[in-house]
Design an enzyme around this catalytic site. Sequence first.
Site, mmCIF file in Angstrom:
data_model
loop_
_atom_site.group_PDB
_atom_site.id
_atom_site.type_symbol
_atom_site.label_atom_id
_atom_site.label_comp_id
_atom_site.label_asym_id
_atom_site.label_seq_id
_atom_site.Cartn_x
_atom_site.Cartn_y
_atom_site.Cartn_z
ATOM 1 N N ALA A 177 30.368 44.094 18.815
ATOM 2 C CA ALA A 177 31.184 42.918 19.436
ATOM 3 C C ALA A 177 30.873 41.380 19.211
ATOM 4 O O ALA A 177 31.930 40.667 18.512
ATOM 5 C CB ALA A 177 31.003 42.658 20.993
ATOM 6 N N ALA B 22 34.017 49.970 21.758
ATOM 7 C CA ALA B 22 33.888 49.179 23.142
ATOM 8 C C ALA B 22 33.108 50.241 24.229
ATOM 9 O O ALA B 22 33.280 51.154 24.641
ATOM 10 C CB ALA B 22 35.351 49.320 24.094
ATOM 11 N N TRP C 20 46.864 33.708 54.119
ATOM 12 C CA TRP C 20 45.720 33.026 53.722
ATOM 13 C C TRP C 20 45.179 34.036 52.832
ATOM 14 O O TRP C 20 44.435 35.145 53.495
ATOM 15 C CB TRP C 20 44.886 32.714 54.862
ATOM 16 C CG TRP C 20 45.137 31.565 55.813
ATOM 17 C CD1 TRP C 20 46.113 31.806 56.878
ATOM 18 C CD2 TRP C 20 45.030 30.097 55.707
ATOM 19 N NE1 TRP C 20 46.288 30.470 57.472
ATOM 20 C CE2 TRP C 20 45.838 29.475 56.680
ATOM 21 C CE3 TRP C 20 44.356 29.475 54.684
ATOM 22 C CZ2 TRP C 20 45.621 28.245 56.704
ATOM 23 C CZ3 TRP C 20 44.386 28.339 54.828
ATOM 24 C CH2 TRP C 20 44.943 27.608 55.907
ATOM 25 N N TYR D 172 50.963 33.340 47.225
ATOM 26 C CA TYR D 172 51.288 34.333 48.371
ATOM 27 C C TYR D 172 52.712 34.889 48.309
ATOM 28 O O TYR D 172 53.823 34.299 48.409
ATOM 29 C CB TYR D 172 50.802 33.556 49.628
ATOM 30 C CG TYR D 172 51.578 34.258 50.991
ATOM 31 C CD1 TYR D 172 51.268 35.642 51.348
ATOM 32 C CD2 TYR D 172 52.901 33.681 51.505
ATOM 33 C CE1 TYR D 172 51.726 35.932 52.548
ATOM 34 C CE2 TYR D 172 53.387 34.461 52.692
ATOM 35 C CZ TYR D 172 52.627 35.550 53.021
ATOM 36 O OH TYR D 172 53.418 36.413 54.104
ATOM 37 N N CYS E 176 31.859 49.296 26.654
ATOM 38 C CA CYS E 176 32.390 49.422 28.159
ATOM 39 C C CYS E 176 33.196 50.590 28.659
ATOM 40 O O CYS E 176 33.256 50.824 29.778
ATOM 41 C CB CYS E 176 33.134 48.007 28.116
ATOM 42 S SG CYS E 176 32.354 46.503 27.443
#
Length: 451
Positions: free
Chosen positions: A12, A44, A437, A429, A46
Amino acid sequence: MTRRLVIIGGDAAGMSAAAQVRRMKRIDELEIVVFERTSRTSYAACGLPYLVGGYVTSPDSLVARTPEQHRARGIDVRTRHEATAVDVNASIVTVLELDTGMRSALHYDELLIGTGASGILPRWPGIDAKGVLQLRTLDDAAEVERLIVAGARRAVVVGAGYIGVEVAEGLLERGLQVTVVERLEAPMAAVLDADMAAGVAGAMQAAGIDLRLGTAVTGFTVDGGRVTAVQMAASAVPADIVVIGLGVRPNAELARAAGIGVGAAGGITVDDRMRTDTPHVWAAGDCVESHHRITGQSVVVALGTHANKQGRVVGTNIAGGDALFGGVLGTAITRFKDVEIARTGLTEREAAAAGLAAIGVTTEASSRAHYYPGAQPMKIKLVVERGTGRLLGAQIVGGAEAGKRIDVLATALWNGMTVAEVAGMDLSYAPPFSPVWDPVLLAAGKAAAEI
Ligand SMILES: Cc1cc2nc3c(=O)[nH]c(=O)nc-3n(C[C@H](O)[C@H](O)[C@H](O)COP(=O)(O)OP(=O)(O)OC[C@H]3O[C@@H](n4cnc5c(N)ncnc54)[C@H](O)[C@@H]3O)c2cc1C
């Protein structure tokens, strides 16, 4: 004569740097030679747990660029070449060709060390047995696959950090009986506070994992060279595969031996341009220490996200540009099956260790409007500085769509915001995406009211 950049380590950090230099400099301006001791580049790691789990089916798909592809872009990648020494006075790297045993030396004008990190492997009796492995390379994943195909049924994962949790899920997904042994009292206890880690433990147990917390491994039972069980102080668990995931140490020995500065956390010391303390020597990725933006300390946070950014920064600087690496917050995300786990900044424990007066405020919320199908619960914990209300850290454990909310909090943290400021932010939202919220706003509002 053409100047030469030598890069040690072709994953990387090293290859991001090489690619960036090549974007900015032609071959006749700066030659790039990369020494990589394995036969691969730019893969990768990951993705390895998801390869084990069968979510990703092709190992080749984890390779972003092969050595041949790099060579086609004017980067002289030499695989199976291990750098064994650096002479910073003569500006020479000594290299061992692993297939022939030949040694050679190459002069550099600029040197980048991107040697990564190595997994921690305690000297437990039996640790060299067949079937005991780490998950760090595509070859490791291939070995896990080979063992499963050969009939392995019982797996033990030692260490319940990010990789341990991800591998445990993968092995479970493949139908193995999985035990996870963790010395601390909770999974991911090094990166989450205990109250948040409890949610991860619950999810692992509910999925059928035999989770042994507060339990230290003492060694392995070996029969005919193969592991057959993992031993603990008062018990043993049968095992056909053992995956060790105990964290990593920076590969800084080459630098240390060359007299290049290595810090107290064990990584190569660099400034924000990724320069070491030695002229014309640079370093990036898992092998370096980074500046922690909240504590100001030099820390080793071995994550691909930093390695790629640091590679880009150092490449720009080596090519004559001017780029800065802004430091780290330790933002990270993972999952165990349906449970998403994320964190940024400091936990309550880390804040206390850094000498900061902090409180932790936990909020339970829903990922979508309560009436909208598919809403999932989540828990958000904010760590807030007493008196100032400055956000110091955040942790999230919850269902689908919970985890990536950490990025909003990381952005607030990056910019030094207070929880009152976060509570007033203009976040989006609509019922399929969040309650009116958003959980981040709810959590910040609650924290602002409590400090
Ligand atoms: C299973 C697993 C899962 C992960 N998941 C994530 C994730 O989800 N998110 C995330 O951000 N990070 C994750 N990471 C971490 C991430 O992969 C690393 O941070 C990243 O690969 C570091 O890049 P690097 O170039 O610094 O080091 P490495 O990728 O370790 O590369 C260093 C290279 O240097 C070579 N090398 C070392 N010494 C020498 C030498 N003397 N001579 C020649 N070559 C040498 C090595 O062979 C290696 O190829 C994961 C890691 C693993 C193992």
